[in-house]
Design a protein around this motif. Structure first.
Motif: not given
Length: 170
Positions: A12-18, A78-86
């Motif tokens: 979750e922290e990694a996702t938040f940071v990314l 979708a590929v990078t896991g960087r989340g919603n682009p907008w």
């Protein structure tokens, strides 16, 4: 049996940071650094806090829109896991605008010499804040990140002052 949808605190922290911190840091860095040269060149060229403020405002808002769109259109996540682009675009664009406006606001002070002194202090605080965020969330060694951010910002800052002096004939 544990559900595959349950994530660990580290994930979750990694996702938040990314998805949140990295776009915000990107924007703060770009806004803080890319607006320095036009802002301080305008102050040196025009000798007007009013004119410098509007150059800084235009540079900050323009950079925010540009960076926000660039981030939003860079990938769909979708590929990078960087989340919603907008969402990333909004975060990056907002942080870019904020980063540029922080050192632009002192130019609302009519006295150019005082506005410049306050802006110099604000720039220093901005750069230290960026270094701290890099240290805290990106795990970059503090001394290294302070050096990198201060040197990079200092180069752009110096170029802005230099171009302003050249343009003003001094």
């Amino acid at each position: 049996m544990e559900s595959p949808l349950v994530s660990s605190p580290a994930a979750e922290e990694a996702t938040f940071v990314l998805q949140k911190v990295q776009p915000a840091l990107l924007g703060l860095m770009d806004g803080s650094v890319s607006t320095l040269a036009p802002l301080f060149a305008a102050a040196g060229l025009t000798h007007s806090a009013h004119a410098a403020f509007f150059v800084g405002l235009a540079a900050s808002v323009g950079a925010g829109i540009s960076m926000g769109l660039a981030e939003a259109l860079s990938d769909d996540g979708a590929v990078t896991g960087r989340g919603n682009p907008w969402m990333r675009g909004l975060i990056t664009g907002g942080a870019t605008t904020l980063g540029g406006m922080l050192h632009t606001l002192p130019f609302l002070i009519a006295d150019l010499a005082l506005a410049l002194r306050v802006a110099y202090i604000v720039v220093g605080v901005e750069l230290l804040l960026i270094a701290y965020i890099r240290f805290r969330f990106m795990k970059t060694p503090l001394a290294s990140t302070i050096f990198q951010v201060i040197v990079g910002g200092g180069i752009v800052f110096g170029i802005g002052l230099w171009l302003g002096r050249i343009g003003a004939g001094g």
